[in-house]
Enzyme design. Structure first.
Site, PDB file in Angstrom:
ATOM      1  N   GLY A  81      85.303   8.618  -1.476  1.00  0.00           N
ATOM      2  CA  GLY A  81      85.528   9.965  -1.976  1.00  0.00           C
ATOM      3  C   GLY A  81      84.419  10.332  -2.937  1.00  0.00           C
ATOM      4  O   GLY A  81      83.771   9.453  -3.522  1.00  0.00           O
ATOM      5  N   GLN A  86      80.006  14.895  -9.351  1.00  0.00           N
ATOM      6  CA  GLN A  86      79.252  13.656  -9.170  1.00  0.00           C
ATOM      7  C   GLN A  86      77.901  13.885  -8.508  1.00  0.00           C
ATOM      8  O   GLN A  86      77.083  12.957  -8.443  1.00  0.00           O
ATOM      9  CB  GLN A  86      80.065  12.657  -8.355  1.00  0.00           C
ATOM     10  CG  GLN A  86      81.288  12.124  -9.099  1.00  0.00           C
ATOM     11  CD  GLN A  86      82.025  11.082  -8.298  1.00  0.00           C
ATOM     12  OE1 GLN A  86      82.879  11.420  -7.474  1.00  0.00           O
ATOM     13  NE2 GLN A  86      81.689   9.819  -8.509  1.00  0.00           N
ATOM     14  N   CYS A 132      83.993   3.380  -8.757  1.00  0.00           N
ATOM     15  CA  CYS A 132      83.552   4.777  -8.817  1.00  0.00           C
ATOM     16  C   CYS A 132      82.047   4.826  -8.597  1.00  0.00           C
ATOM     17  O   CYS A 132      81.300   4.028  -9.176  1.00  0.00           O
ATOM     18  CB  CYS A 132      83.914   5.373 -10.177  1.00  0.00           C
ATOM     19  SG  CYS A 132      83.391   7.092 -10.410  1.00  0.00           S
ATOM     20  N   LEU A 133      81.609   5.772  -7.783  1.00  0.00           N
ATOM     21  CA  LEU A 133      80.181   5.897  -7.514  1.00  0.00           C
ATOM     22  C   LEU A 133      79.391   6.277  -8.757  1.00  0.00           C
ATOM     23  O   LEU A 133      78.184   6.038  -8.823  1.00  0.00           O
ATOM     24  CB  LEU A 133      79.947   6.927  -6.403  1.00  0.00           C
ATOM     25  CG  LEU A 133      80.662   6.650  -5.077  1.00  0.00           C
ATOM     26  CD1 LEU A 133      80.225   7.662  -4.024  1.00  0.00           C
ATOM     27  CD2 LEU A 133      80.426   5.232  -4.591  1.00  0.00           C
ATOM     28  N   HIS A 174      92.120   9.784  -7.897  1.00  0.00           N
ATOM     29  CA  HIS A 174      90.821   9.485  -8.505  1.00  0.00           C
ATOM     30  C   HIS A 174      89.908  10.708  -8.479  1.00  0.00           C
ATOM     31  O   HIS A 174      89.294  11.067  -9.496  1.00  0.00           O
ATOM     32  CB  HIS A 174      90.190   8.318  -7.724  1.00  0.00           C
ATOM     33  CG  HIS A 174      88.845   7.897  -8.217  1.00  0.00           C
ATOM     34  ND1 HIS A 174      88.622   6.697  -8.869  1.00  0.00           N
ATOM     35  CD2 HIS A 174      87.618   8.485  -8.128  1.00  0.00           C
ATOM     36  CE1 HIS A 174      87.346   6.583  -9.167  1.00  0.00           C
ATOM     37  NE2 HIS A 174      86.706   7.656  -8.718  1.00  0.00           N
ATOM     38  N   GLU A 175      89.823  11.366  -7.321  1.00  0.00           N
ATOM     39  CA  GLU A 175      88.914  12.510  -7.200  1.00  0.00           C
ATOM     40  C   GLU A 175      89.414  13.724  -7.993  1.00  0.00           C
ATOM     41  O   GLU A 175      88.617  14.463  -8.580  1.00  0.00           O
ATOM     42  CB  GLU A 175      88.716  12.876  -5.730  1.00  0.00           C
ATOM     43  CG  GLU A 175      88.137  11.769  -4.861  1.00  0.00           C
ATOM     44  CD  GLU A 175      86.874  11.145  -5.424  1.00  0.00           C
ATOM     45  OE1 GLU A 175      86.103  11.850  -6.115  1.00  0.00           O
ATOM     46  OE2 GLU A 175      86.659   9.944  -5.191  1.00  0.00           O
ATOM     47  N   HIS A 178      88.373  13.409 -11.519  1.00  0.00           N
ATOM     48  CA  HIS A 178      86.988  13.827 -11.745  1.00  0.00           C
ATOM     49  C   HIS A 178      86.898  15.323 -12.046  1.00  0.00           C
ATOM     50  O   HIS A 178      86.162  15.752 -12.948  1.00  0.00           O
ATOM     51  CB  HIS A 178      86.131  13.524 -10.513  1.00  0.00           C
ATOM     52  CG  HIS A 178      85.529  12.155 -10.507  1.00  0.00           C
ATOM     53  ND1 HIS A 178      84.691  11.697 -11.499  1.00  0.00           N
ATOM     54  CD2 HIS A 178      85.633  11.139  -9.606  1.00  0.00           C
ATOM     55  CE1 HIS A 178      84.300  10.473 -11.222  1.00  0.00           C
ATOM     56  NE2 HIS A 178      84.864  10.105 -10.077  1.00  0.00           N
TER      57      HIS A 178
END
Length: 220
Positions: A81, A86, A132-133, A174-175, A178
């Site tokens: 995701g 991001q 997480c990216l 999670h997304e 963000h």
């Protein structure tokens, strides 16, 4: 959010695109084929710590291009995701390609999401690995509910309702975090947060190198 290392992304199995079942989908969906790789922001950058703005203009080439770029960037970074902030864009939008715990692959994008979680009496928290990216190279155990429903819109402004269980429910949570200006680090104890940041410091350059190699391979 990162892909679970023990789970490869399935191809030509049970798939839901934008919440609807389809016969199959290639490993690299059409959006990613059209996209360009963007830089992934890293924890500590201001855009990751402020709430994103709602999308008000639907159906534009710019919005479609952003989604395409986010898909390709997510794959290059080995993600499940990716939220718009991001890639440095402060809009309420995320993309995903994430399996649930039943082997179903979920692919799509969601704009202006609102998350519905089970009430206290129906809620089951699961501790599971989360990466997480924007926290490259780190992963920690984070408690999340095992079910989630996200309501929002597609890029043309049509309403969407996306239901998630297991790891996909974790991805939706999670997304959405963000887009509210939070990373999973904000859900950790002070000790665990320091541990995650140490992991990132040790491994981030290796992760960046892997992303560069993958991006170069896709461009060939």
């Amino acid at each position: 959010m990162t892909v679970r290392h023990e789970r490869s992304r399935p191809v030509d199995r049970r798939v839901r695109v934008q919440g609807r079942p389809v016969d199959s989908c290639p490993a690299l969906p059409p959006e990613a084929e059209r996209g360009s790789v963007r830089r992934v922001t890293v924890v500590g950058e201001e855009i990751l710590s402020r709430p994103c703005q709602e999308v008000t203009g639907f159906g534009s080439p710019e919005l479609s291009s952003l989604i395409d770029d986010m898909f390709l960037t997510m794959y290059v970074a080995d993600g499940a995701g990716l939220a718009a902030n991001q890639v440095g864009v402060g809009l309420r939008l995320f993309v995903y390609d994430c399996p649930d715990d039943y082997g179903i692959r979920h692919i799509g994008h969601l704009i202006n999401p609102v998350l519905d979680l089970p009430g206290p009496g129906d809620r089951r928290l699961v501790d599971d690995y989360e990466g997480c990216l924007s926290v490259p190279g780190a992963g920690m155990t984070v408690p999340r509910t095992d079910r989630a429903v996200a309501r929002g819109f597609d890029k043309e402004g049509a309403p969407l309702l996306i239901e998630g269980t297991g790891y996909f429910a974790r991805c939706l949570q999670h997304e959405t975090d963000h887009l509210l200006g939070h990373t999973y680090l904000d859900r950790l104890s002070q000790r665990d947060r320091k541990d995650a940041l140490r992991q990132m410091a040790d491994r981030r350059e290796e992760v960046f190198a892997q992303r560069a190699v993958k991006a170069a391979t896709l461009n060939q």
